[in-house]
Write a protein that holds these residues in place. Structure first.
Motif, PDB file in Angstrom:
ATOM      1  N   ASP A   1       0.872  -1.133   0.059  1.00  0.00           N
ATOM      2  CA  ASP A   1       0.101  -0.058  -0.133  1.00  0.00           C
ATOM      3  C   ASP A   1       0.843   1.338   0.011  1.00  0.00           C
ATOM      4  OD1 ASP A   1      -2.454   1.637   0.203  1.00  0.00           O
ATOM      5  OD2 ASP A   1      -2.175   1.697   2.429  1.00  0.00           O
ATOM      6  N   GLY A   2       1.972   1.288  -0.737  1.00  0.00           N
ATOM      7  CA  GLY A   2       3.023   2.102  -0.965  1.00  0.00           C
ATOM      8  C   GLY A   2       4.149   1.998   0.473  1.00  0.00           C
ATOM      9  N   GLY A   3       5.025   2.504   0.084  1.00  0.00           N
ATOM     10  CA  GLY A   3       6.163   2.495   1.231  1.00  0.00           C
ATOM     11  C   GLY A   3       6.964   1.000   1.348  1.00  0.00           C
ATOM     12  N   THR A   4       6.910   0.250   0.448  1.00  0.00           N
ATOM     13  CA  THR A   4       7.559  -1.055   0.485  1.00  0.00           C
ATOM     14  C   THR A   4       8.984  -0.948   0.570  1.00  0.00           C
ATOM     15  OG1 THR A   4       7.834  -1.304  -1.853  1.00  0.00           O
ATOM     16  CG2 THR A   4       5.584  -2.177  -0.984  1.00  0.00           C
ATOM     17  N   ARG A   5       9.838  -0.207   0.046  1.00  0.00           N
ATOM     18  CA  ARG A   5      11.046  -0.078   0.340  1.00  0.00           C
ATOM     19  C   ARG A   5      11.643   0.426   1.862  1.00  0.00           C
ATOM     20  NH1 ARG A   5      12.883   2.895  -4.987  1.00  0.00           N
ATOM     21  NH2 ARG A   5      10.709   2.423  -5.467  1.00  0.00           N
ATOM     22  N   THR A   6      10.681   1.464   2.196  1.00  0.00           N
ATOM     23  CA  THR A   6      11.011   1.980   3.350  1.00  0.00           C
ATOM     24  C   THR A   6      10.756   1.229   4.607  1.00  0.00           C
ATOM     25  OG1 THR A   6       8.763   3.044   3.530  1.00  0.00           O
ATOM     26  CG2 THR A   6      10.509   4.353   2.773  1.00  0.00           C
ATOM     27  N   ALA A   7       9.558   0.234   4.351  1.00  0.00           N
ATOM     28  CA  ALA A   7       9.148  -0.725   5.092  1.00  0.00           C
ATOM     29  C   ALA A   7      10.435  -1.727   5.469  1.00  0.00           C
ATOM     30  CB  ALA A   7       7.820  -1.458   4.976  1.00  0.00           C
ATOM     31  N   ALA A   8      10.766  -2.073   4.066  1.00  0.00           N
ATOM     32  CA  ALA A   8      11.913  -3.014   3.955  1.00  0.00           C
ATOM     33  C   ALA A   8      13.006  -2.828   4.584  1.00  0.00           C
ATOM     34  CB  ALA A   8      12.256  -3.501   2.368  1.00  0.00           C
TER      35      ALA A   8
END
Length: 174
Positions: free
Chosen positions: A121-128
């Motif tokens: 839902d957006g922000g996948t790289r920041t979450a990773a």
């Protein structure tokens, strides 16, 4: 202009971190940021890439993948190897996680952090990066206990996105 989820422009989405989400990995974290869910595992492997052999130093690297139904529409798996976007994200995650290390002198081991996007839902790289760093910290503690050397982990690294939409600065885009 208000956001679809009702957050203020300077407000983060709800964040939850579950350490040790995978009992088989040396380090793991399941991170949820709003509707984004990423499973991060850190595996300690014997050996290092060629350019590190004989140095006594280890290596930290990352892999990133999105499950086919992580988004509204199914996307195909990257069976022929990671595409350009995926490679760029993997390099970013790897560099960010190496920045968390106090030292790379932890023996000739590779710590591979796998970041698998279960729901996007957006922000996948920041979450990773954020979840991967938690998994990396636990893997370094595991390796320290195994080798008897002090932990090579230095500091937590987290990432958040910022953007400008219709002239408004917004924290953590969905």
């Amino acid at each position: 202009m208000p956001r679809p989820d009702g957050r203020a422009n300077n407000q983060l989405r709800p964040l939850a971190l579950e350490r040790r989400a995978n009992p088989y990995a040396e380090g793991s974290c399941l991170i949820r940021m709003g509707g984004t869910l990423v499973h991060c595992t850190a595996s300690v492997e014997t050996g290092v890439p060629g350019f590190k052999k004989g140095t006594g130093e280890g290596w930290v690297t990352a892999e990133y993948a999105m499950l086919p139904r992580a988004t509204l529409e199914r996307t195909s798996r990257e069976r022929a190897g990671p595409g350009g976007r995926t490679q760029e994200i993997q390099r970013l995650i790897g560099r960010s996680l190496r920045a968390a290390m106090k030292t790379m002198v932890f023996g000739e081991f590779t710590i591979r952090v796998d970041c698998d996007v279960l729901q996007a839902d957006g922000g996948t790289r920041t979450a990773a990066i954020t979840g991967g760093c938690v998994a990396l910290a636990d893997a370094c503690a595991w390796l320290s206990q195994k080798t008897g050397q002090p932990s090579s982990f230095g500091r937590l690294v987290a990432e958040v996105s910022v953007g400008v939409i219709e002239g408004d600065v917004r924290l953590e885009l969905a």
